[in-house]
Write a protein that holds these residues in place. Structure first.
Motif, PDB file in Angstrom:
ATOM      1  N   GLY A 130      16.125   3.785  -3.415  1.00  0.00           N
ATOM      2  CA  GLY A 130      14.975   4.495  -3.962  1.00  0.00           C
ATOM      3  C   GLY A 130      13.637   4.001  -3.460  1.00  0.00           C
ATOM      4  N   LEU A 131      13.601   3.311  -2.327  1.00  0.00           N
ATOM      5  CA  LEU A 131      12.337   2.752  -1.834  1.00  0.00           C
ATOM      6  C   LEU A 131      11.571   3.712  -0.935  1.00  0.00           C
ATOM      7  N   LYS A 132      12.149   4.889  -0.668  1.00  0.00           N
ATOM      8  CA  LYS A 132      11.510   5.818   0.277  1.00  0.00           C
ATOM      9  C   LYS A 132      10.100   6.191  -0.166  1.00  0.00           C
ATOM     10  N   ASN A 133       9.913   6.444  -1.449  1.00  0.00           N
ATOM     11  CA  ASN A 133       8.599   6.862  -1.949  1.00  0.00           C
ATOM     12  C   ASN A 133       7.699   5.684  -2.285  1.00  0.00           C
ATOM     13  N   LEU A 134       8.285   4.488  -2.392  1.00  0.00           N
ATOM     14  CA  LEU A 134       7.486   3.315  -2.759  1.00  0.00           C
ATOM     15  C   LEU A 134       6.894   2.621  -1.531  1.00  0.00           C
ATOM     16  N   VAL A 135       7.666   2.607  -0.435  1.00  0.00           N
ATOM     17  CA  VAL A 135       7.161   2.013   0.816  1.00  0.00           C
ATOM     18  C   VAL A 135       7.353   3.041   1.932  1.00  0.00           C
ATOM     19  N   PRO A 136       6.605   4.122   1.907  1.00  0.00           N
ATOM     20  CA  PRO A 136       6.875   5.238   2.835  1.00  0.00           C
ATOM     21  C   PRO A 136       6.666   4.884   4.306  1.00  0.00           C
ATOM     22  N   PHE A 137       5.644   4.099   4.612  1.00  0.00           N
ATOM     23  CA  PHE A 137       5.412   3.787   6.028  1.00  0.00           C
ATOM     24  C   PHE A 137       6.521   2.888   6.575  1.00  0.00           C
ATOM     25  N   THR A 138       6.924   1.892   5.793  1.00  0.00           N
ATOM     26  CA  THR A 138       8.024   1.026   6.225  1.00  0.00           C
ATOM     27  C   THR A 138       9.300   1.836   6.400  1.00  0.00           C
ATOM     28  N   TYR A 139       9.522   2.797   5.502  1.00  0.00           N
ATOM     29  CA  TYR A 139      10.687   3.686   5.633  1.00  0.00           C
ATOM     30  C   TYR A 139      10.628   4.474   6.934  1.00  0.00           C
ATOM     31  N   ILE A 148      12.059  -3.331  -8.432  1.00  0.00           N
ATOM     32  CA  ILE A 148      11.909  -2.036  -7.765  1.00  0.00           C
ATOM     33  C   ILE A 148      10.640  -1.320  -8.230  1.00  0.00           C
ATOM     34  N   GLY A 149      10.329  -1.418  -9.503  1.00  0.00           N
ATOM     35  CA  GLY A 149       9.188  -0.686 -10.049  1.00  0.00           C
ATOM     36  C   GLY A 149       7.850  -1.118  -9.496  1.00  0.00           C
ATOM     37  N   PHE A 150       7.760  -2.359  -9.012  1.00  0.00           N
ATOM     38  CA  PHE A 150       6.479  -2.859  -8.510  1.00  0.00           C
ATOM     39  C   PHE A 150       6.482  -3.023  -6.992  1.00  0.00           C
ATOM     40  N   ALA A 151       7.455  -2.435  -6.331  1.00  0.00           N
ATOM     41  CA  ALA A 151       7.498  -2.513  -4.866  1.00  0.00           C
ATOM     42  C   ALA A 151       6.359  -1.699  -4.275  1.00  0.00           C
ATOM     43  N   GLN A 152       5.651  -2.289  -3.348  1.00  0.00           N
ATOM     44  CA  GLN A 152       4.562  -1.603  -2.667  1.00  0.00           C
ATOM     45  C   GLN A 152       4.339  -2.256  -1.307  1.00  0.00           C
ATOM     46  N   GLU A 153       3.645  -1.558  -0.437  1.00  0.00           N
ATOM     47  CA  GLU A 153       3.371  -2.110   0.883  1.00  0.00           C
ATOM     48  C   GLU A 153       1.877  -2.311   1.053  1.00  0.00           C
ATOM     49  N   THR A 154       1.553  -3.283   1.870  1.00  0.00           N
ATOM     50  CA  THR A 154       0.157  -3.614   2.119  1.00  0.00           C
ATOM     51  C   THR A 154      -0.221  -3.141   3.518  1.00  0.00           C
ATOM     52  N   PHE A 155      -1.380  -2.580   3.654  1.00  0.00           N
ATOM     53  CA  PHE A 155      -1.810  -2.022   4.932  1.00  0.00           C
ATOM     54  C   PHE A 155      -2.738  -3.017   5.630  1.00  0.00           C
ATOM     55  N   SER A 156      -2.143  -4.041   6.192  1.00  0.00           N
ATOM     56  CA  SER A 156      -2.948  -5.029   6.917  1.00  0.00           C
ATOM     57  C   SER A 156      -2.208  -5.408   8.191  1.00  0.00           C
ATOM     58  N   TYR A 157      -1.952  -6.721   8.403  1.00  0.00           N
ATOM     59  CA  TYR A 157      -1.344  -7.157   9.660  1.00  0.00           C
ATOM     60  C   TYR A 157       0.089  -6.639   9.823  1.00  0.00           C
ATOM     61  N   ILE A 158       0.844  -6.591   8.724  1.00  0.00           N
ATOM     62  CA  ILE A 158       2.207  -6.057   8.799  1.00  0.00           C
ATOM     63  C   ILE A 158       2.174  -4.605   9.246  1.00  0.00           C
ATOM     64  N   PHE A 159       1.255  -3.842   8.682  1.00  0.00           N
ATOM     65  CA  PHE A 159       1.103  -2.433   9.045  1.00  0.00           C
ATOM     66  C   PHE A 159       0.753  -2.285  10.525  1.00  0.00           C
ATOM     67  N   VAL A 160      -0.169  -3.119  11.024  1.00  0.00           N
ATOM     68  CA  VAL A 160      -0.594  -3.037  12.429  1.00  0.00           C
ATOM     69  C   VAL A 160       0.569  -3.367  13.360  1.00  0.00           C
ATOM     70  N   ALA A 161       1.326  -4.428  13.034  1.00  0.00           N
ATOM     71  CA  ALA A 161       2.451  -4.826  13.889  1.00  0.00           C
ATOM     72  C   ALA A 161       3.497  -3.723  13.959  1.00  0.00           C
ATOM     73  N   LEU A 162       3.810  -3.110  12.818  1.00  0.00           N
ATOM     74  CA  LEU A 162       4.799  -2.031  12.817  1.00  0.00           C
ATOM     75  C   LEU A 162       4.291  -0.819  13.593  1.00  0.00           C
ATOM     76  N   CYS A 163       3.011  -0.523  13.493  1.00  0.00           N
ATOM     77  CA  CYS A 163       2.440   0.603  14.242  1.00  0.00           C
ATOM     78  C   CYS A 163       2.596   0.393  15.742  1.00  0.00           C
ATOM     79  N   PHE A 164       2.245  -0.798  16.209  1.00  0.00           N
ATOM     80  CA  PHE A 164       2.311  -1.089  17.639  1.00  0.00           C
ATOM     81  C   PHE A 164       3.745  -1.070  18.161  1.00  0.00           C
ATOM     82  N   LEU A 165       4.715  -1.419  17.327  1.00  0.00           N
ATOM     83  CA  LEU A 165       6.107  -1.417  17.769  1.00  0.00           C
ATOM     84  C   LEU A 165       6.723  -0.027  17.714  1.00  0.00           C
ATOM     85  N   THR A 166       6.195   0.832  16.855  1.00  0.00           N
ATOM     86  CA  THR A 166       6.757   2.177  16.733  1.00  0.00           C
ATOM     87  C   THR A 166       6.561   2.985  18.016  1.00  0.00           C
TER      88      THR A 166
END
Length: 669
Positions: free
Chosen positions: A371-380, A454-472
């Motif tokens: 059920g994490l698709k809607n909680l961490v959509p970019f990571t998904y 699960i209820g408090f799962a969230q993603e942060t849009f900082s260095y982790i987000f940038v690294a995943l963007c560059f690898l995608t």
């Protein structure tokens, strides 16, 4: 520029390692990440000059070892194979550094962690830029050391200690074989320089050498030991057990080890030594068979693993099998191309897995997610792209390299290559199944974890987000952009960096393979992904009934226990060496023989002898007279016996017997 490319990471290591306490975590992160980003930019310039313009660069710094015929220089060779590896290593490493700033921000030892990452990258760059086997071996051992330090970074955890020691010990087996291969090479070629060995190898094609009192073909013997060294580093079947356990380290470490550094070193060694392997066709067949078996084994084990990182780890082991059997089929360029493509989407998968673990409070069991698709959509989204690239979904990075490897294997038309093709094709089906299983259990099915997590799962849009963007981006486009340039029919991108025997060249034959065999791998991959999606989302009851059946339980236990390799090694080898180490080595040899005849034994004998002599000091004259007369009588008797029997006996034997009896008599008291 080229020297700076290699040594910038070492500069970052020195600053963060020596002055990390003064510049702090933030300063260490800025310095190390900045150095790696600069190295990546320089590697792009090197790729343009060397790879695209064809200007091979060789730099000789200074002599390292100069002893009669053994001459080893500090030299750096930048050919097309080297610059491809440099781009991959520096790009992945710089993003792992950037990712680690946020992922490890809570850790008080961030400067030490960043310095280890930079040292890891430096040794990998030394390995790929070396112009001789000894300098390459320096980088080879360096990445082994850094893997131990990074896997055991959280050294207060027992499991991390065990995993690091296991990785070190198993890698030592491969490293020992690699040393033997290099020594055999030097004894026969009188050189360990790539260019010299490549020039002399054809003259030794039919020569034999004596090894362990048996005659072997020189080239085949060297290739076998070089490959066994690669088996240890690249986790091929037999020495693969350390790779899943290496997941005990922090997730950025897993990404760096599995994508760009440690495990790719073995494939690089085989490709770099292609001028030797092409002269040993029997060894190449063995390499192809073992690589195919590794690909199938790892994909079958990945089916039923429940740890998120271990599933991705077994997929790495499986993909390494594809690279190795590609080299075994003489398709070194295709193997290196798959290595480069695999690095991008495997780093994306691991860093995405780290983001998921970060979001769910460090939980790694997929059965407790969902059920994490809607909680961490970019990571998904990022992990979906990585998984699709891994399974070879059409027009993503893995499609252009993995399918090419299988197509070329079938196009060689030999028993070993067809064996590799069929095992690799079935492995592609299993890979698609467990990759989709990972996505379903983690993101798509109903939540199975604790509500507080699960209820408090969230993603942060900082260095982790940038690294995943560059690898995608490269995970989607790099295969399409680079295929024709690097491995296209008629491409001479690698030039002299990789030697292909014209007699075994089959890239043109593979173009005329029947369409059914070309399309079969991707068809099975799509079938496996579809089947897994349906079963885990809509028909989970079928899976439950299969797993709980008699045969299902046996198969589940067999695959979940990793074909019982660990159990077999522990019982056959581990227990034997533990018993030998305690009973024989420690009690009998160390505490027994060495203590009796060593310093401890000598001191105790001296003390006991002095004590016995002290007892003889009674103060009575007739006792002293008796001792003097007895001693003189013994000496005269010995002199007389020597004059009679001295010519027939060796006196040294009497001395040894006397000393032995003396020690035994004193030790028994």
């Amino acid at each position: 520029m080229y020297i700076l490319l290699v040594f910038l990471s070492f500069t970052g290591f020195c600053i963060a390692g020596l002055f990390g306490r003064h510049i702090g975590p933030k300063g260490s992160a800025i310095v190390t990440t900045g150095c790696l980003a600069t190295s990546f930019l320089l590697s792009l310039f090197a790729f343009y000059e060397v790879g695209l313009m064809g200007s091979v660069v060789y730099i000789r710094l200074s002599p390292w070892v100069n002893s009669e015929v053994l001459l080893i220089n500090w030299g750096f060779m930048f050919d097309s194979l080297t610059v491809v590896m440099c781009v991959v290593v520096t790009f992945i490493s710089s993003l792992v550094h950037l990712y680690s700033i946020e992922y490890m921000s809570h850790d008080p030892h961030l400067p030490r962690f960043m310095s280890y990452l930079s040292l890891f990258t430096f040794f990998m760059l030394i390995l790929v830029t070396a112009d001789n086997y000894i300098q390459m071996f320096l980088g080879w051992e360096g990445i082994g050391l850094c893997s131990y330090l990074l896997i055991n970074f959280w050294f207060t955890r027992v499991q991390a200690n065990k995993a690091a020691i296991k990785a070190m010990v198993i890698n030592r087996i491969g490293d020992f074989c690699l040393i033997i291969g290099i020594l055999v090479m030097f004894v026969n070629f009188k050189s360990v320089d790539y260019a010299t060995v490549a020039a002399m190898a054809p003259f030794f094609k039919n020569e034999t050498t004596n090894f362990l009192n048996m005659d072997f073909d020189i080239i085949s013997l060297i290739c076998v030991f070089l490959f066994l060294g690669a088996v240890g580093k690249s986790a091929q079947l037999g020495l693969h057990t350390w790779l899943p356990d290496a997941m005990e380290g922090p997730t950025p470490v897993s990404a760096l080890i599995h994508a760009a550094t440690l495990v790719t070193a073995g494939v690089f060694l085989i490709a770099r030594s292609s001028f030797l392997f092409e002269l040993a066709p029997n060894v190449l067949e063995f390499i192809a068979v073992l690589g195919a078996m590794t690909a199938f084994f790892a994909s079958s084990v990945g089916l039923l693993q429940n740890d998120l990182k271990k599933v991705i780890a077994y997929s790495t082991c499986s993909q390494l099998g594809y690279m190795v059997f590609s080299c075994g089929c003489s398709d070194y360029s295709a193997g290196v191309f798959h290595l480069a493509n695999h690095a991008f989407f495997k780093a994306l998968l691991f860093l995405g897995a780290g983001a998921v673990i970060h979001a769910v409070n460090d939980e790694q069991d997929m059965r407790k997610m969902g059920g994490l698709k809607n909680l961490v959509p970019f990571t998904y989204s990022a992990m979906t792209i990585g998984s699709l690239a891994l399974i070879g979904f059409p027009f993503l990075a893995g499609f252009y390299s993995k399918d090419l490897v299988l197509e070329l294997a079938y196009g060689k038309f030999t028993p070993s290559s067809h064996f590799s093709y069929w095992l690799g094709t079935f492995g592609a089906f299993l890979t698609a199944f467990y990759s989709t299983r990972l996505a379903c259990l983690t993101f798509l099915v109903k939540p199975n974890g604790y509500r507080s997590v699960i209820g408090f799962a969230q993603e942060t849009f900082s260095y982790i987000f940038v690294a995943l963007c560059f690898l995608t981006v490269p995970s989607i486009f790099v295969g399409f952009v680079a295929k024709d340039m690097i491995v296209g029919v008629g491409s001479d991108f690698f030039g002299a960096a990789i030697y292909n025997n014209p007699k075994t060249l089959h890239v043109f034959d593979a173009e005329f393979v029947v369409f059914f065999y070309k399309i079969l791998p991707v068809t099975l991959s799509l079938l496996g992904a579809t089947l897994s999606f349906i079963l885990y989302n809509f028909q989970s009851s079928i899976l439950f009934h299969v797993k709980t059946s008699f045969i299902g339980r046996k198969i589940y236990s067999f695959l979940n226990k990793k074909w019982f390799f660990d159990k077999m090694y522990n019982e056959l080898f581990g227990q034997f060496f533990f018993k030998f180490g305690y009973s024989m080595s420690y009690k009998l040899i160390d505490r027994g023989t060495f203590e009796i005849v060593g310093p401890t034994g000598l001191s105790s004998v001296a003390i006991k002898t002095a004590h016995q002599l002290h007892k003889a000091q009674t103060g009575s004259l007739y006792h002293y007279t008796l001792i003097i007369l007895t001693t003189l009588t013994l000496l005269l008797c010995m002199r007389h016996l020597w004059s009679v029997f001295g010519y027939n006996f060796d006196y040294r034997g009497f001395v040894l017997i006397f000393i032995t009896l003396f020690f035994i008599s004193n030790s028994n008291r």
